[in-house]
Design an enzyme around this catalytic site. Structure first.
Site, PDB file in Angstrom:
ATOM      1  N   LEU A 149       0.769  -1.192   0.025  1.00 31.73           N
ATOM      2  CA  LEU A 149       0.178  -0.066   0.190  1.00 31.73           C
ATOM      3  C   LEU A 149       0.898   1.542   0.287  1.00 31.73           C
ATOM      4  O   LEU A 149       1.893   1.977   0.627  1.00 31.73           O
ATOM      5  CB  LEU A 149      -0.878   0.010   1.240  1.00 31.73           C
ATOM      6  CG  LEU A 149      -1.563  -1.544   1.317  1.00 31.73           C
ATOM      7  CD1 LEU A 149      -3.016  -1.207   3.265  1.00 31.73           C
ATOM      8  CD2 LEU A 149      -2.945  -1.465   0.486  1.00 31.73           C
ATOM      9  N   ASP A 150       0.493   2.504  -0.829  1.00 32.22           N
ATOM     10  CA  ASP A 150       1.565   3.028  -0.773  1.00 32.22           C
ATOM     11  C   ASP A 150       1.417   3.682   0.696  1.00 32.22           C
ATOM     12  O   ASP A 150       0.625   3.501   1.731  1.00 32.22           O
ATOM     13  CB  ASP A 150       0.830   4.513  -1.477  1.00 32.22           C
ATOM     14  CG  ASP A 150       0.774   4.417  -2.524  1.00 32.22           C
ATOM     15  OD1 ASP A 150       1.424   3.455  -3.138  1.00 32.22           O
ATOM     16  OD2 ASP A 150       0.041   5.444  -3.424  1.00 32.22           O
ATOM     17  N   LYS A 151       2.769   4.388   1.431  1.00 29.74           N
ATOM     18  CA  LYS A 151       2.850   5.281   2.295  1.00 29.74           C
ATOM     19  C   LYS A 151       1.571   5.539   2.753  1.00 29.74           C
ATOM     20  O   LYS A 151       1.328   5.726   3.996  1.00 29.74           O
ATOM     21  CB  LYS A 151       3.915   6.026   2.456  1.00 29.74           C
ATOM     22  CG  LYS A 151       4.470   7.162   3.794  1.00 29.74           C
ATOM     23  CD  LYS A 151       5.297   8.036   3.492  1.00 29.74           C
ATOM     24  CE  LYS A 151       5.592   8.957   5.190  1.00 29.74           C
ATOM     25  NZ  LYS A 151       6.590  10.160   5.087  1.00 29.74           N
ATOM     26  N   ARG A 264      -5.657   5.960  -7.357  1.00 30.03           N
ATOM     27  CA  ARG A 264      -5.577   7.077  -8.160  1.00 30.03           C
ATOM     28  C   ARG A 264      -5.887   7.646  -9.050  1.00 30.03           C
ATOM     29  O   ARG A 264      -6.094   8.784  -9.131  1.00 30.03           O
ATOM     30  CB  ARG A 264      -4.547   7.245  -6.984  1.00 30.03           C
ATOM     31  CG  ARG A 264      -4.186   7.420  -5.407  1.00 30.03           C
ATOM     32  CD  ARG A 264      -2.662   7.693  -4.854  1.00 30.03           C
ATOM     33  NE  ARG A 264      -2.470   8.100  -4.990  1.00 30.03           N
ATOM     34  CZ  ARG A 264      -1.263   8.933  -4.662  1.00 30.03           C
ATOM     35  NH1 ARG A 264      -0.363   7.522  -3.925  1.00 30.03           N
ATOM     36  NH2 ARG A 264      -0.576  10.187  -4.753  1.00 30.03           N
TER      37      ARG A 264
END
Length: 347
Positions: A149-151, A264
């Site tokens: 997962l992205d930060k 996104r």
């Protein structure tokens, strides 16, 4: 441009240029062909260091022009990154056994060490929590990691604790649930609302030509283009009392593929970027100024993309049992959604 990576030979990555690559600079074309893993400056230095061969001969000129049918081989040096160390970072563990550990990742936690984040990552925390049991298939910097997962994205992640589990889970993620019970659902707060309550976004994603650190919707022929499919369902719309289009909405996104920044980019592509997304929704940042207080301050102060991995289902790598885990919407997104409901109501 040309075709992407079509074969791997030991420490070499080999590519073949197609008709569209004729006349392109070697460094520029090879950057695109490497599927966004290496910057153009890095490619240029590798060429100058003699690590690129063109039709079997070493070439040291980044500006060298390509011809259709040229075979390009790139010899990557061995990574020199230090092995991550265990760190006593608290983890929210949803489930754990001898094969897997499922965690609820908070926003702000990087998954694995990398440039700018050599420590303080989920991997460091897992090494402290699991000790020597973590799988090594993902490499010394990504032990046990089968997806990420992205930060600034929160939510459910599964990590493999041994090689057998790593192989089985990696196969499920690669299959994207076509033949297994693998399912992933995310919740996103977005600007506006799609004109349909349910739908599918289907594109190709690749490295952006404007910003090499970002992904973008690209043509199918771009060397690093990867097919991407996102299914969405609008759960709540926060309407405008004047009867205009909804100001924002809560959307569930289910992944059929798992590309970098897929949700996104896809939501921005259809005109509804995630609230707080500074990379793909920056053009919408001034919309906060049109909101009533205190919602205006809440949105302006929301500095991460409003994205949460709400549920994850997979088949247990040992028993084959279908396991489903859920994570409730975190406090920051809950408060943001509540602010929109109070200001505009919901439909």
């Amino acid at each position: 441009m040309g075709t992407g990576l079509n074969e791997r030979e030991g420490e070499l990555e080999a590519f073949t240029a197609d008709e569209a690559a004729a006349g392109a600079r070697l460094d520029q074309w090879l950057t695109g062909a490497c599927a966004g893993t290496l910057s153009r400056n890095r490619i240029k230095h590798l060429i100058e260091q003699g690590r690129v061969r063109l039709n079997g001969e070493t070439v040291a000129e980044p500006k060298r022009k390509l011809r259709a049918g040229d075979r390009v081989e790139l010899a990557l040096p061995e990574p020199e990154d230090p092995e991550p160390a265990p760190e006593a970072i608290p983890l929210s563990v949803l489930y754990e056994d001898a094969d897997v550990i499922v965690i609820d990742k908070p926003a702000g936690l990087v998954v694995h060490p990398g440039p700018g984040n050599p420590s303080g990552t989920l991997v460091n925390a897992l090494l402290a929590h699991c000790g020597d049991t973590l799988s090594g298939i993902g490499g010394v910097k990504r032990p046990g990691i089968v997806h990420r997962l992205d930060k600034e994205t929160s939510g459910v992640m599964v990590v493999a604790k041994n090689d057998r589990a790593h192989q089985a889970l990696s196969a499920q993620f690669a299959d994207h649930g076509r033949t297994t019970g693998m399912r992933r659902a995310y919740l996103a707060l977005v600007w506006g609302a799609p004109d349909r309550m349910t739908g599918t976004i289907e594109t190709f994603l690749g490295r952006s030509s404007r910003d090499r650190m970002k992904q973008a919707v690209v043509g199918e022929t771009q060397p690093d283009a990867r097919y991407a499919v996102t299914h969405f369902k609008v759960l709540e719309r926060y309407g405008d009392p004047t009867g205009a289009s909804p100001v924002a909405s809560l959307v569930e996104c289910r992944l059929e593929t798992g590309r970098t920044h897929q949700i996104r980019v896809h939501m921005a592509h259809v005109g509804h970027p995630l609230i707080g997304d500074q990379d793909y929704g920056k053009g919408f940042s001034t919309k906060a100024n049109t909101l009533p207080s205190p919602l205006r301050e809440a949105v302006s102060g929301f500095t991460r993309q409003a994205l949460h991995a709400a549920s994850l289902a997979f088949e247990h790598p040992a028993s084959g049992e279908l396991m489903t885990f859920q994570s409730p919407l975190p406090a920051d997104m809950t408060e943001l959604a509540s602010g929109f409901r109070q200001a505009f109501g919901k439909t």
